[in-house]
Design an enzyme around this catalytic site. Structure first.
Site, PDB file in Angstrom:
ATOM      1  CE  LYS A  36      -0.675   0.039   5.031  1.00  0.00           C
ATOM      2  NZ  LYS A  36       0.166   1.206   5.283  1.00  0.00           N
ATOM      3  CB  THR A  37       3.953   2.316   1.772  1.00  0.00           C
ATOM      4  OG1 THR A  37       3.408   2.023   3.058  1.00  0.00           O
ATOM      5  CG2 THR A  37       4.781   3.583   1.854  1.00  0.00           C
ATOM      6  CG  ASP A 228      -0.910   4.487   5.057  1.00  0.00           C
ATOM      7  OD1 ASP A 228      -1.598   3.541   4.631  1.00  0.00           O
ATOM      8  OD2 ASP A 228       0.251   4.343   5.489  1.00  0.00           O
ATOM      9  CD  GLU A 229      -2.019   1.428   8.335  1.00  0.00           C
ATOM     10  OE1 GLU A 229      -3.064   0.774   8.333  1.00  0.00           O
ATOM     11  OE2 GLU A 229      -0.885   0.910   8.289  1.00  0.00           O
ATOM     12  CD  GLN A 259      -3.527  -5.267   8.190  1.00  0.00           C
ATOM     13  OE1 GLN A 259      -2.499  -5.155   8.846  1.00  0.00           O
ATOM     14  NE2 GLN A 259      -3.547  -5.095   6.875  1.00  0.00           N
ATOM     15  NE  ARG A 616       1.240  -7.931  11.031  1.00  0.00           N
ATOM     16  CZ  ARG A 616       0.959  -7.138   9.996  1.00  0.00           C
ATOM     17  NH1 ARG A 616       1.794  -6.181   9.656  1.00  0.00           N
ATOM     18  NH2 ARG A 616      -0.140  -7.302   9.296  1.00  0.00           N
TER      19      ARG A 616
END
Length: 669
Positions: A36-37, A228-229, A259, A616
């Site tokens: 995503k970044t 973002d997020e 998330q 993770r």
């Protein structure tokens, strides 16, 4: 501008579509590890390369300074550092602070307000709680602090608070007092000319709601907004974004409802689940290719999260291969869990050559770390516990920062009370009680009241000299920080004048602790120097703003050798990180999922938490459960977490190590 027209090369079709879709609202559903970044930064580069906006007309907002710095660095690599510099890449708090520094006076807040850190806010709340007109003295300022923070994140003012701000065990007792405490706390903040962290966002929203001119100035500055997020946004952040993007509607939000794990601090997954409610014309793009984990890990995560009924459908997949089955290890108790985890770590190292830093132990609650710390220490294995004491919470750092805050903002009550008698000046409680009375009577600052006590001869004889020294010190350094010397020179002079080195030597447990604490003071001095070097027009107020908003390595005096060790952290702290090998410990009912979630039937977020823990892991995940565990002071039988049972059996390899003498792991396959 762009160094190459080929900067979209290397993106998969969904990523490329997200980067090239620029007109109107866009929702990018970015699964864990889906890049995503990269999409956000490539999208910024695409907008600028095609001259859809000037760099200063692009705003990218995220939640942490680390994420913002990473985003800024990636954009700089794409389009060049000079072209990237005007882009506003910021956290919500940093952006809102800049807005308030420009426009706060429009809503009656002085521009030189201080930022009350967590400890400062608790100090004010402690005084408010002490003044409660009640016979019950057992109130915790921290409980009120959490409730007020959550209320602000939900846009609830004093007198408007709704149920659910305080845990059930203390709900009735605290909710009766909450409106009064909240109102008095707000009054104390205003009297101290301070805003707490939540106010930075809430007061910006109120500014935009009440002042059309300020809103128009902020809104017209940007043509494109990226977030973002987005699944972590609360009601205030949602309101800020709605206001800012209301006219051009070029809002691109990136996030993953699977998330969303921060409801306890106000995050509302409905913001991402119901995006089309506010933007019916929105384009929705799903990123489901994971570049981090094996197929086995992703299939397990997909199976677990699929049990949540309210979510956006997506199924992560990977081209990294199947990978080993997830190991599920059952042991006798928490001591055996730590010992088996150590054996398992060594076994993996033997088979793979993994380093200590390749491992993370993830747990639901901080108190679970103790036994792992002891076991690793006894084995001589380096480790780092994420989420330990924050640099700015250390006594010596708070002392120095509090002096600077009082010099910058004379009305900062919490900072004033911290330093007025540090080092000791003979200014005792009798004097301070008189000072507080004068503040209430004459509506003045603590410093003005202390001066009045001195002038009117109302100070005890033994305090007179100390008061004169203290007030003279503050006045001298207010002038010195304004002109004539660098900030670093002024701070070094202040530290010398109060003999803080001697203070540490007198109040530390031996020379080693005194040295360690002095090094923290030097870290603050070095941070001031770094701020001056990197800032065009450095000011004391500017440094204080930066020190409150940033948790940069400049302020981190942590032993760097620990960076090569095993990482111990909560699952909440692990979000956004990745490790080759992840051990999820305490996979039991009452821990993960937490007993409060079971009791309140709020299991969806706990399931998302387990999903985050699994995703993770890059190469392998290991799950640990115990047969019994000490809970609430007593050893109790433990029950397998329902989340383990939601993983298909063909993705798991069971290991029963329920004997006290654990023996060798010797896993097969």
């Amino acid at each position: 501008m762009a160094r190459s027209r080929r900067f979209l090369d290397g993106l998969n079709p969904q990523q490329r579509e997200a980067a090239r879709t620029t007109d109107g609202p866009v929702l990018v559903l970015a699964g864990a590890g889906s890049g995503k970044t990269r999409v956000i930064t490539q999208r910024i580069a695409h907008i600028l390369h095609n001259q859809l906006a000037e760099p200063s007309e692009v705003l990218a907002v995220t939640f942490t300074n680390k994420a913002a710095a990473e985003m800024r660095e990636r954009v700089s690599q794409l389009i060049g550092k000079g072209d990237a510099k005007p882009i506003v890449i910021s956290t919500f708090h940093s952006y809102c602070l800049k807005v308030l520094r420009q426009h706060a006076e429009r809503i009656g807040i002085r521009k030189n307000f201080s930022i009350a850190g967590e400890s400062d806010a608790r100090t004010l709340l402690r005084r408010v709680v002490d003044e409660l007109n009640t016979h019950d003295t057992g109130y915790s300022p921290g409980t009120f602090q959490s409730a007020i923070s959550l209320a602000k994140n939900r846009c609830e003012a004093p007198g408007e608070t709704k149920p659910g701000l305080i845990t059930r065990e203390t709900q009735v007792k605290y909710e009766e007092q909450l409106p009064a405490v909240y109102e008095k706390y707000e009054s104390a903040l205003r009297a101290a000319n301070s805003l707490d962290f939540d106010d930075l966002l809430l007061q910006t929203l109120r500014l935009w709601e009440r002042d059309a001119v300020a809103l128009d100035l902020c809104r017209s500055a940007f043509k494109f907004i990226m977030v973002d997020e987005y699944q972590d946004t609360n009601a205030v952040q949602y309101g800020l974004l709605r206001k800012l993007a209301e006219e051009h509607r070029n809002l691109c939000v990136v996030g993953d409802d699977d998330q969303s794990i921060y409801a306890w601090r106000g995050a509302d997954p409905k913001n991402i689940l119901e995006f089309e409610r506010d933007y019916p014309e929105a384009k929705i793009i799903t990123l489901d290719q994971n570049y981090r984990s094996t197929e086995t890990i992703l299939n397990a995560a997909n199976a677990v999260i699929g049990n949540n009924s309210v979510r956006r459908e997506k199924k992560l997949w990977s081209a990294l291969g199947k990978g080993r089955a997830i190991d599920w290890i059952t042991v006798a108790d928490e001591d055996a869990e730590a010992k088996e985890a150590l054996k398992w770590l060594r076994y993996i190292q033997e088979k793979t050559g993994a380093r200590y830093r390749d491992f993370a132990f993830l747990y639901r609650s901080n108190q679970q770390s103790r036994i792992f710390e002891i076991t690793l220490r006894q084995a001589g294995i380096p480790y780092v516990v994420v989420g330990g004491q924050d640099f700015f919470e250390r006594t010596e750092v708070r002392d120095i920062i509090s002096y600077l805050k009082v010099i910058s903002n004379p009305r900062d009550e919490a900072a004033f009370l911290r330093v007025v008698n540090m080092p000791r000046r003979g200014i005792g409680d009798v004097t301070l009680h008189r000072v507080h009375d004068l503040c209430r009577e004459r509506k003045c600052s603590l410093g003005q009241a202390l001066h009045t006590v001195l002038q009117e001869g109302d100070a005890p004889k033994q305090a007179v000299q100390g008061i004169r020294q203290f007030l003279g010190l503050l006045q001298r350094y207010r002038e010195r920080f304004k002109e004539g010397s660098t900030l670093r020179e002024a701070l070094e002079g202040l530290v010398t004048d109060i003999d803080y080195h001697g203070e540490l030597e007198r109040n530390s447990r031996g020379p080693q602790q005194a040295l360690a604490r002095w090094q923290n003071v030097e870290a603050v001095v070095n941070a001031v120097a770094a701020y001056e070097e990197n800032t065009e027009t450095p000011t004391l107020a500017g440094f204080l703003d930066e020190s409150h908003l940033n948790a940069d390595p400049t302020f981190n005096n942590r032993d760097k050798r620990k960076q090569a060790g095993v990482t111990l952290m909560t699952v909440h702290s692990a979000k956004g990180l990745e490790f080759p090998f992840v051990f999820v410990v305490g996979c039991e009912e009452g821990l993960l999922p937490h007993e409060n979630a079971i009791r309140d039937n709020t299991l969806d977020e706990e399931r998302r938490l387990f999903y985050v823990a699994l995703t993770r892991a890059k190469r392998h995940a290991t799950l640990f459960e115990t047969i019994s565990r000490v809970r609430h002071g007593k050893e109790r039988p433990a029950k397998t977490s329902r989340f383990l049972e939601e993983i298909p059996a063909d993705l798991l390899k069971r290991h029963f190590r329920a004997q006290r003498d654990m023996g060798s792991p010797a896993p097969q396959g």
